[in-house]
Design an enzyme around this catalytic site. Structure first.
Site, short mmCIF file in Angstrom:
data_model
loop_
_atom_site.label_atom_id
_atom_site.label_comp_id
_atom_site.label_asym_id
_atom_site.label_seq_id
_atom_site.Cartn_x
_atom_site.Cartn_y
_atom_site.Cartn_z
N HIS A 268 0.83 -1.20 0.00
CA HIS A 268 0.00 0.00 0.00
C HIS A 268 0.87 1.25 0.00
CE1 HIS A 268 -3.81 -1.92 0.24
NE2 HIS A 268 -3.63 -2.46 1.43
N CYS A 317 0.07 2.33 -5.04
CA CYS A 317 -0.82 3.40 -5.47
C CYS A 317 -0.20 4.78 -5.24
CB CYS A 317 -2.15 3.32 -4.73
SG CYS A 317 -3.18 1.93 -5.21
#
Length: 638
Positions: A268, A317
């Site tokens: 993440h 991301c």
């Protein structure tokens, strides 16, 4: 007249694409009606596998064995047979099993004295055999998928072919021409590295955010490829913020003038005020910048070490989040012309992972691994990754690779290492790297009626696998069962659904099936020596008693544990719950994954960053940060 069970035809290994139906066959003779029982690689009975033929359809590689027995308790086992899975979507539905070449060798231009590698891989039922040729002449003993030639010279140039055959047909690979690079007309220094080092981090089991599947295989495969290019690789899974910072500090110690450095992260992440942040597994919800690792700060530190090439690859991301508090302050250095950023996605966009053919992978890393071995400028390699990802229908219009660099020279990850003149620095880096990668040696423990042999393998720098094998069993002992345990107990972060099978697939190629396997994860949290407890259960043939013997083996602090990334600190009672050690493993939670993507469907690496509804009211009147501004934060499966 009774006869022993005799196996006339062994089952044959195969190499097939995912989900392809395969039938394994055994033929045997004996007295009376024979019974058959098939077992998988865990030595577990295969449901319904009680016939001479076993039909399977797999997504990941597997191994099988069959026991053939008669009514008089005589039995024989077949040889282990392997069903290897190679991803190849172009196989016709009419394919009969003749060799189908998936990977062809690639032409190369090499410098004198270099080592070059050619690879050929093919599907086949049965699994095909390989034979390499140079200039039409057979190369003795070169009968594996990979051909490695050292010390390239005029004697090794030429056209290389690989003949792939089984009992159905023979196929030939495309020709690969090997040439020796001509000397430059105007002598220019050959681009070389004094050393190559890489730190790979994959975070998948988050305490407060959705878990991921792909970082495990992504980190493992990229680590293997970088090792083929001569990199010293440290690969780590599931790190807290403190552990990430400590690992990066150790990594920076390996950097010096002339060194090629690669930092890779899968997990993440997000973007804030032009900075990229990597989310540690213990990051709270919502998180702030000081709960995460700033990528630009890592690059700044790499530049301070004067490395020759600094490459940062991020499969994460880059959604924009508005947060209170300043962004990381980084004072710029003078332009060095040696930095490369490879982003899996563009600004304010998500990066995806996909589960396809039984294998989880980040889409960016999938194409990165396809091109990383090519002897081309590193930015050209990333451009090819970008082109391939742009054609992928799963993420078309949602994920686009972004490349930023300041390279002034055509440096490549395949550049050779030149150590002359850097002996002292090389020895220092070698000692530092070995500290995180040296495995315990093979050990033997003597029991009253047998010997137990322990061997060790490192899947990652913080994941150790222990194999136990019972040998030299006396006639006085029967039905030996081996159990391996550790003290302290180390949590298995791969025990969740789907994860254990992927990890087991990494060990399919082991030459001998062990009697017991123990997987030890998160070695960076080990505070002292690791002790392996070996327990042997067996039946004494004279007394018929079931007996148990145990022995212990201290293997010290293996792999990354010796680097002490997570040193024990004096505990502040007010913050006692924040301290993570091996003895406080309950503080680090590894949730089961409820949001697994369905096969062929992409899954985002965007972390949920809102407060739980029960906590919102308290955060508005306390010192907790406000929830981050994230659009569509509750949607994880696209």
């Amino acid at each position: 007249m009774r006869t022993e069970v005799v196996i006339l035809q062994q089952p044959m290994s195969v190499c097939v694409p995912p989900n392809h139906e395969v039938t394994l066959r055994v033929q045997a003779i004996g007295t009376g009606a024979l019974k058959y029982q098939w077992f998988d690689k865990q030595q577990t009975e295969v449901a319904g596998g009680t016939e001479p033929e076993l039909t399977v359809s797999l997504q990941i590689s597997g191994k099988y064995i069959c026991r053939v027995s008669d009514l008089y308790c005589n039995y024989q086992f077949t040889e282990w047979v392997k069903v290897r899975i190679l991803d190849e979507p172009g196989v016709s539905c009419m394919w009969r099993g003749e060799p189908h070449i998936v990977i062809h060798p690639i032409s190369q231009t090499v410098n004198p004295g270099e080592t070059f590698t050619l690879k050929c891989a093919a599907l086949g039922k049965p699994a095909p055999a390989y034979q390499w040729y140079r200039n039409g002449r057979i190369l003795p003993k070169q009968t594996t998928e990979t051909l490695r030639i050292e010390n390239a010279s005029a004697d090794t140039v030429g056209s290389y072919l690989c003949a792939v055959s089984n009992n159905l047909e023979e196929r030939w690979s495309e020709a690969a021409d090997i040439e020796i690079a001509p000397p430059d007309q105007h002598p220019t220094p050959t681009l070389m590295a004094t050393d190559k080092v890489a730190l790979l981090i994959g975070n998948l089991n988050y305490n407060h955010h959705p878990g991921l599947m792909a970082p495990t295989m992504d980190v493992h495969e990229l680590a293997n490829l970088l090792q083929q290019l001569g990199f010293r690789v440290v690969s780590l899974l599931d790190l807290t913020l403190q552990e990430m910072q400590a690992a990066i500090d150790k990594f920076l110690q390996l950097l010096d003038r002339g060194v090629y450095a690669v930092f890779y992260y899968a997990g993440h992440g997000y973007e804030h005020s032009g900075r990229n942040y990597l989310v540690a597994i213990d990051a709270p919800r919502p998180y702030r910048t000081d709960n995460c690792v700033c990528v630009q700060r890592v690059m700044h530190s790499m530049q301070e070490r004067k490395a020759q090439l600094n490459v940062i690859l991020l499969d994460t991301c880059r959604k924009w989040y508005k947060q209170k508090g300043p962004s990381s302050e980084i004072k710029p250095l003078a332009p060095l012309g040696n930095t490369v950023y490879g982003y899996a996605t563009s600004e304010d966009a998500e990066a995806f992972e996909v589960q396809d053919g039984g294998k989880s992978t980040g889409i960016f890393t999938k194409y990165l691994n396809r091109h990383v071995l090519k002897p081309q400028r590193v930015t050209h390699v990333l451009e090819q990754v970008s082109e391939d990802l742009g054609k992928d229908p799963l993420v078309h219009g949602r994920q686009v690779v972004e490349i930023r660099h300041t390279l002034t020279e055509p440096r490549a990850l395949t550049d050779p290492v030149q150590t002359s003149g850097h002996t002292m620095e090389l020895r220092r880096r070698d000692a530092c790297w070995k500290q995180a990668n040296v495995l315990p040696g093979r050990r033997s423990l003597d029991f009253p009626y047998c010997r137990v042999e322990l061997s060790f393998s490192a899947l990652f720098s913080n994941v150790l696998v222990v194999f136990g094998k019972v040998r030299n069993t006396s006639a006085k002992a029967q039905d030996c069962t081996l159990i391996l345990e550790s003290e302290p107990q180390m949590q298995d972060i791969f025990s969740g659904s789907g994860r254990s099978e992927e990890m087991d697939s990494l060990l399919v190629n082991s030459s001998e099936t062990p009697d017991c396997t123990l997987r030890l994860c998160c070695l960076q949290r080990l505070q002292g020596s690791l002790v392996i407890k070996v327990t042997l259960h067996y039946t004494h043939m004279q007394t018929k008693a079931r007996l148990t013997e145990s022995k212990e083996l201290d293997i010290g602090r293996p792999l990354i544990a010796s680097c002490k990334l997570n040193p024990m600190r004096p505990v502040d009672r007010r913050q006692e719950s924040r301290v993570h050690t091996v003895d406080h493993m309950s503080n680090i939670r590894y949730p089961h994954h409820q949001n697994h993507p369905r096969p062929g469907r992409p899954y985002t690496r965007k972390a949920e960053n809102r407060l739980q509804s029960s906590a919102k009211s308290t955060s508005m009147s306390s010192n907790e940060p406000e929830e981050n501004d994230e659009n569509d934060s509750s949607e994880f499966t696209m």
